[in-house]
Structures are given as structure tokens and as C-alpha cells.
Motif scaffolding. Structure first.
Motif, PDB file in Angstrom:
ATOM      1  N   SER A 194       7.765   2.658  -3.508  1.00 29.99           N
ATOM      2  CA  SER A 194       7.706   3.537  -4.813  1.00 29.99           C
ATOM      3  C   SER A 194       6.862   4.167  -5.298  1.00 29.99           C
ATOM      4  CB  SER A 194       8.900   2.163  -5.611  1.00 29.99           C
ATOM      5  OG  SER A 194       9.211   1.575  -5.571  1.00 29.99           O
ATOM      6  N   LEU A 195       6.209   3.612  -5.354  1.00 27.05           N
ATOM      7  CA  LEU A 195       4.506   3.705  -5.770  1.00 27.05           C
ATOM      8  C   LEU A 195       3.989   5.419  -5.017  1.00 27.05           C
ATOM      9  CD1 LEU A 195       2.166   0.874  -6.061  1.00 27.05           C
ATOM     10  CD2 LEU A 195       2.796   2.526  -8.048  1.00 27.05           C
ATOM     11  N   SER A 196       4.438   5.603  -4.386  1.00 27.64           N
ATOM     12  CA  SER A 196       4.262   6.439  -3.068  1.00 27.64           C
ATOM     13  C   SER A 196       4.931   7.576  -3.219  1.00 27.64           C
ATOM     14  CB  SER A 196       4.259   6.329  -1.725  1.00 27.64           C
ATOM     15  OG  SER A 196       5.908   6.386  -1.364  1.00 27.64           O
ATOM     16  N   MET A 197       5.984   7.188  -4.027  1.00 24.72           N
ATOM     17  CA  MET A 197       7.471   8.312  -4.702  1.00 24.72           C
ATOM     18  C   MET A 197       6.834   8.857  -6.290  1.00 24.72           C
ATOM     19  SD  MET A 197      10.679   7.236  -2.924  1.00 24.72           S
ATOM     20  CE  MET A 197      10.442   5.874  -3.869  1.00 24.72           C
ATOM     21  N   GLU A 198       5.740   7.768  -6.958  1.00 25.38           N
ATOM     22  CA  GLU A 198       5.719   8.191  -7.570  1.00 25.38           C
ATOM     23  C   GLU A 198       4.293   9.731  -7.936  1.00 25.38           C
ATOM     24  OE1 GLU A 198       6.812   7.697 -10.730  1.00 25.38           O
ATOM     25  OE2 GLU A 198       8.334   5.531  -9.867  1.00 25.38           O
ATOM     26  N   ASP A 199       4.152  10.746  -9.287  1.00 25.75           N
ATOM     27  CA  ASP A 199       3.454  11.736  -9.678  1.00 25.75           C
ATOM     28  C   ASP A 199       2.170  10.902  -9.871  1.00 25.75           C
ATOM     29  OD1 ASP A 199       2.201  14.185  -9.464  1.00 25.75           O
ATOM     30  OD2 ASP A 199       3.151  14.673 -11.930  1.00 25.75           O
ATOM     31  N   ILE A 200       1.090  10.056  -8.801  1.00 22.69           N
ATOM     32  CA  ILE A 200      -0.095   9.523  -9.830  1.00 22.69           C
ATOM     33  C   ILE A 200      -0.919   9.826  -8.466  1.00 22.69           C
ATOM     34  CG2 ILE A 200       0.717   8.078 -11.244  1.00 22.69           C
ATOM     35  CD1 ILE A 200       1.268   5.805  -9.606  1.00 22.69           C
ATOM     36  N   ASN A 201      -2.039   8.872  -8.461  1.00 20.92           N
ATOM     37  CA  ASN A 201      -3.101   8.956  -7.166  1.00 20.92           C
ATOM     38  C   ASN A 201      -2.667   7.894  -6.558  1.00 20.92           C
ATOM     39  OD1 ASN A 201      -4.680   9.591  -5.816  1.00 20.92           O
ATOM     40  ND2 ASN A 201      -6.489  10.097  -6.619  1.00 20.92           N
ATOM     41  N   VAL A 202      -2.592   7.226  -5.342  1.00 22.69           N
ATOM     42  CA  VAL A 202      -2.471   6.029  -5.104  1.00 22.69           C
ATOM     43  C   VAL A 202      -3.687   5.249  -4.202  1.00 22.69           C
ATOM     44  CG1 VAL A 202      -1.283   4.065  -4.718  1.00 22.69           C
ATOM     45  CG2 VAL A 202      -0.117   4.773  -6.093  1.00 22.69           C
ATOM     46  N   ILE A 203      -4.772   4.788  -3.758  1.00 20.43           N
ATOM     47  CA  ILE A 203      -5.968   4.021  -3.077  1.00 20.43           C
ATOM     48  C   ILE A 203      -4.881   2.842  -2.654  1.00 20.43           C
ATOM     49  CG2 ILE A 203      -7.652   4.063  -1.965  1.00 20.43           C
ATOM     50  CD1 ILE A 203      -7.157   6.236  -5.083  1.00 20.43           C
ATOM     51  N   PRO A 204      -4.582   2.729  -1.905  1.00 14.80           N
ATOM     52  CA  PRO A 204      -4.328   1.253  -1.423  1.00 14.80           C
ATOM     53  C   PRO A 204      -5.256   0.794   0.407  1.00 14.80           C
ATOM     54  CG  PRO A 204      -2.704   2.493   0.435  1.00 14.80           C
ATOM     55  CD  PRO A 204      -3.541   3.920  -0.948  1.00 14.80           C
ATOM     56  N   SER A 205      -5.012  -0.039  -0.129  1.00 11.48           N
ATOM     57  CA  SER A 205      -6.232  -1.102   0.765  1.00 11.48           C
ATOM     58  C   SER A 205      -6.020  -2.103   1.468  1.00 11.48           C
ATOM     59  CB  SER A 205      -7.781  -1.178   0.308  1.00 11.48           C
ATOM     60  OG  SER A 205      -8.463  -1.441   1.291  1.00 11.48           O
ATOM     61  N   ILE A 206      -5.655  -2.254   3.444  1.00 11.95           N
ATOM     62  CA  ILE A 206      -5.763  -3.806   3.268  1.00 11.95           C
ATOM     63  C   ILE A 206      -6.961  -4.373   3.809  1.00 11.95           C
ATOM     64  CG2 ILE A 206      -4.350  -4.853   5.340  1.00 11.95           C
ATOM     65  CD1 ILE A 206      -2.518  -2.604   5.411  1.00 11.95           C
ATOM     66  N   THR A 207      -7.066  -5.876   2.749  1.00 12.05           N
ATOM     67  CA  THR A 207      -7.984  -5.794   3.118  1.00 12.05           C
ATOM     68  C   THR A 207      -8.044  -7.288   4.791  1.00 12.05           C
ATOM     69  OG1 THR A 207      -7.328  -8.993   1.966  1.00 12.05           O
ATOM     70  CG2 THR A 207      -8.278  -6.620   1.130  1.00 12.05           C
ATOM     71  N   ARG A 208      -6.712  -7.739   5.043  1.00 11.46           N
ATOM     72  CA  ARG A 208      -7.050  -8.778   6.166  1.00 11.46           C
ATOM     73  C   ARG A 208      -6.367  -8.518   7.364  1.00 11.46           C
ATOM     74  NH1 ARG A 208      -5.702 -14.624   3.196  1.00 11.46           N
ATOM     75  NH2 ARG A 208      -8.051 -14.766   1.888  1.00 11.46           N
ATOM     76  N   GLU A 209      -6.201  -6.822   7.919  1.00  6.23           N
ATOM     77  CA  GLU A 209      -4.788  -6.773   9.065  1.00  6.23           C
ATOM     78  C   GLU A 209      -5.812  -5.358   9.398  1.00  6.23           C
ATOM     79  OE1 GLU A 209      -0.694  -7.583   9.316  1.00  6.23           O
ATOM     80  OE2 GLU A 209      -1.523  -5.592   7.535  1.00  6.23           O
ATOM     81  N   LYS A 210      -6.320  -4.833  10.636  1.00 11.82           N
ATOM     82  CA  LYS A 210      -6.558  -4.064  11.341  1.00 11.82           C
ATOM     83  C   LYS A 210      -5.988  -3.081  11.984  1.00 11.82           C
ATOM     84  CE  LYS A 210     -11.303  -5.537  10.890  1.00 11.82           C
ATOM     85  NZ  LYS A 210     -12.665  -5.880  11.133  1.00 11.82           N
ATOM     86  N   GLU A 211      -5.424  -2.159  11.928  1.00 10.90           N
ATOM     87  CA  GLU A 211      -5.327  -1.035  13.045  1.00 10.90           C
ATOM     88  C   GLU A 211      -3.041  -1.254  12.569  1.00 10.90           C
ATOM     89  OE1 GLU A 211      -6.211  -1.621  16.998  1.00 10.90           O
ATOM     90  OE2 GLU A 211      -8.161  -1.185  16.498  1.00 10.90           O
ATOM     91  N   VAL A 212      -3.482  -1.217  11.277  1.00 10.11           N
ATOM     92  CA  VAL A 212      -1.823  -0.836  11.446  1.00 10.11           C
ATOM     93  C   VAL A 212      -0.683   0.521  11.637  1.00 10.11           C
ATOM     94  CG1 VAL A 212       0.158  -1.859   8.883  1.00 10.11           C
ATOM     95  CG2 VAL A 212      -2.371  -2.814   9.169  1.00 10.11           C
ATOM     96  N   ASP A 213      -0.092   0.375  11.817  1.00 10.16           N
ATOM     97  CA  ASP A 213       0.976   1.120  12.125  1.00 10.16           C
ATOM     98  C   ASP A 213       1.498   2.059  11.302  1.00 10.16           C
ATOM     99  OD1 ASP A 213       0.867   0.458  14.762  1.00 10.16           O
ATOM    100  OD2 ASP A 213       1.883  -0.550  15.312  1.00 10.16           O
ATOM    101  N   ASN A 214       1.220   3.307  11.788  1.00 13.33           N
ATOM    102  CA  ASN A 214       1.355   4.285   9.963  1.00 13.33           C
ATOM    103  C   ASN A 214       1.190   4.294   9.075  1.00 13.33           C
ATOM    104  OD1 ASN A 214       3.609   4.965  12.693  1.00 13.33           O
ATOM    105  ND2 ASN A 214       4.594   3.934  11.670  1.00 13.33           N
ATOM    106  N   TRP A 215      -0.693   3.539   9.235  1.00 13.10           N
ATOM    107  CA  TRP A 215      -1.131   2.742   7.859  1.00 13.10           C
ATOM    108  C   TRP A 215      -2.033   4.721   7.493  1.00 13.10           C
ATOM    109  CZ3 TRP A 215      -0.882   1.408   3.901  1.00 13.10           C
ATOM    110  CH2 TRP A 215      -1.494   0.525   3.100  1.00 13.10           C
ATOM    111  N   ALA A 216      -1.321   5.448   6.048  1.00 11.66           N
ATOM    112  CA  ALA A 216      -2.951   5.799   6.325  1.00 11.66           C
ATOM    113  C   ALA A 216      -3.798   6.091   5.125  1.00 11.66           C
ATOM    114  CB  ALA A 216      -1.907   7.588   5.642  1.00 11.66           C
ATOM    115  N   GLY A 217      -3.208   4.542   4.313  1.00  9.66           N
ATOM    116  CA  GLY A 217      -4.249   3.970   3.723  1.00  9.66           C
ATOM    117  C   GLY A 217      -6.061   3.444   3.531  1.00  9.66           C
TER     118      GLY A 217
END
Length: 221
Positions: free
Chosen positions: A140-163
Motif C-alpha cells: 500500500s505504501l508503494s502506491m502512495e505519493d510519498i517517498n518510502v525507503i524500506p529496509s530488511i534487517t534479518r534477511e539477505k538476497e530477498v527475491d525481487n527486493w529493491a529496498g
């Protein structure tokens, strides 16, 4: 003052995490970022409202833990009566025309969702969570007109992840925020007490004075 309300439905928003919808009592009003006390069988638990103040319903979101209260919440049936009290809290948007920076950890995204659903557009959101499955409302956040910087802390190399990967760092904030945002923005910090304390130290080390910092911590979620 207590208000009567009725359960409407629930929707899953992340792994073991649900949004619960209730009817909006007549005369009940609130500001985005505030919270309520929800009473089930005379036992209360406090929840931040996720819904927009202009919506015709109220909603909250929480992880489904092992507590008796949350198990009772999860088993509510449509039209079942509950009571709410509130609203409470001062974690609301400032009125000045200055940049807005949200920093959320896990369920700490909930007050920001209410603000965003209220029509907020000009904000930057740093959102940290353990795994992709733990991330509430990320689509939902990705579809809003805001700048979102997501960050995963306990996984690496998640498929199709651009954050991002890893914890929120001073270097990340400096790379994503303009000098005007760092020097004049208002920073809203929301998450567990330890997350909020860490982020408070981080932004103050970057030169943000306490007058430009708002905090909201969630314990027991």
C-alpha cells in the motif's frame, strides 16, 4: 468517555498481523496518530488507530501474539459489540510548513498509515522490519505519493527486493535526505522502545535538536 462500537471484519496485512475494523460511533472524532482503549469483556488494551479520521469506520492493526486479549480480539464475530475510549495521545502532525520525515520500526508504521490515509503527500518514510513477511502495508505504501525507503534487517538476497538491507544508519539518512530536510525537517519516530531510543540517538547525532523530534513507542506488540 466510552463509546459503543461493533466489530466489522479483519484483514491480514502481514505475517501473523491483522487489521481489525469497527463501526465508528456517533460523535467520535480524532486526529491521525492518536490511539484508543479497546474494551473486550471489561479488559482494555491500547491501540493506535490506522484508519483515516475521515473514514466511516475505525481500524487498528496488531500482531497476533499469545495473549488472551489478542486471541479474544481475533475471534470477534461481525456485529459483536465492543467499547472504545479516547482518543488519546499527542503524536500528531505539526502545523508548520516544514519537511516531514517518518522513521518506523515494525508495527510502528501504524500511526503513519493513519496520517498517509488522511491524504498526506509530502513525506519521507524510513521503514525498518525484520523480514519481508513482517512488513505491514508495504504494498500500500508503494502506491502512495510519498517517498518510502524500506529496509530488511534479518534477511539477505530477498527475491525481487529493491529496498535496503540492514538497520537504519546515519549514512542511510544522509544519502536519502536533502540538507533542507536534515536541517529543518520534523522527525517522527515510532516503534518499540529500544528502536525509538536508537533512532533518537541517531538523529540527534546528525544535529537534529529535540524540538524537531516527535516519538511514539510501542511495548508488548
Amino acid at each position: 468517555m466510552k463509546y459503543p462500537s461493533q466489530f466489522i471484519k479483519k484483514e491480514q496485512v502481514a505475517e501473523q498481523t491483522y487489521e481489525y475494523f469497527f463501526s465508528k460511533p456517533d460523535g467520535f472524532s480524532y486526529e491521525a496518530g492518536q490511539f484508543i482503549s479497546l474494551y473486550l469483556d471489561d479488559v482494555l488494551y491500547e491501540f493506535t488507530l490506522v484508519s483515516s479520521p475521515t473514514a466511516d469506520h475505525l481500524s487498528i492493526a496488531t500482531r497476533l501474539r499469545g495473549s488472551e486479549f489478542k486471541q479474544r480480539l481475533h475471534k470477534l464475530k461481525p456485529d459483536e459489540r465492543v467499547e472504545i475510549e479516547g482518543p488519546f495521545g499527542q503524536f500528531i502532525l505539526h502545523k508548520q510548513d516544514t519537511p516531514i520525515i517518518f522513521i518506523a520500526g515494525g508495527v510502528g508504521i501504524t500511526p503513519f498509515m493513519s496520517m498517509i490515509r488522511s491524504g498526506l503527500k509530502d513525506a519521507t518514510v524510513f521503514y525498518s522490519f525484520r523480514t519481508r513477511a513482517d512488513a505491514l502495508y508495504l504494498n500500500s505504501l508503494s502506491m502512495e505519493d510519498i517517498n518510502v525507503i524500506p529496509s530488511i534487517t534479518r534477511e539477505k538476497e530477498v527475491d525481487n527486493w529493491a529496498g535496503e538491507y540492514g538497520r537504519i544508519t546515519p549514512e542511510l539518512l544522509q544519502s536519502k535526505l536533502s540538507p533542507d530536510q536534515l536541517q529543518g525537517g520534523v522527525f517522527y519516530l515510532s516503534g518499540s522502545p529500544s528502536f525509538v531510543n536508537d533512532m533518537m540517538e541517531l538523529v540527534t547525532d546528525l544535529g537534529v535538536n529535540e524540538e524537531r523530534i516527535r516519538v511514539d513507542s510501542f511495548a508488548g506488540y
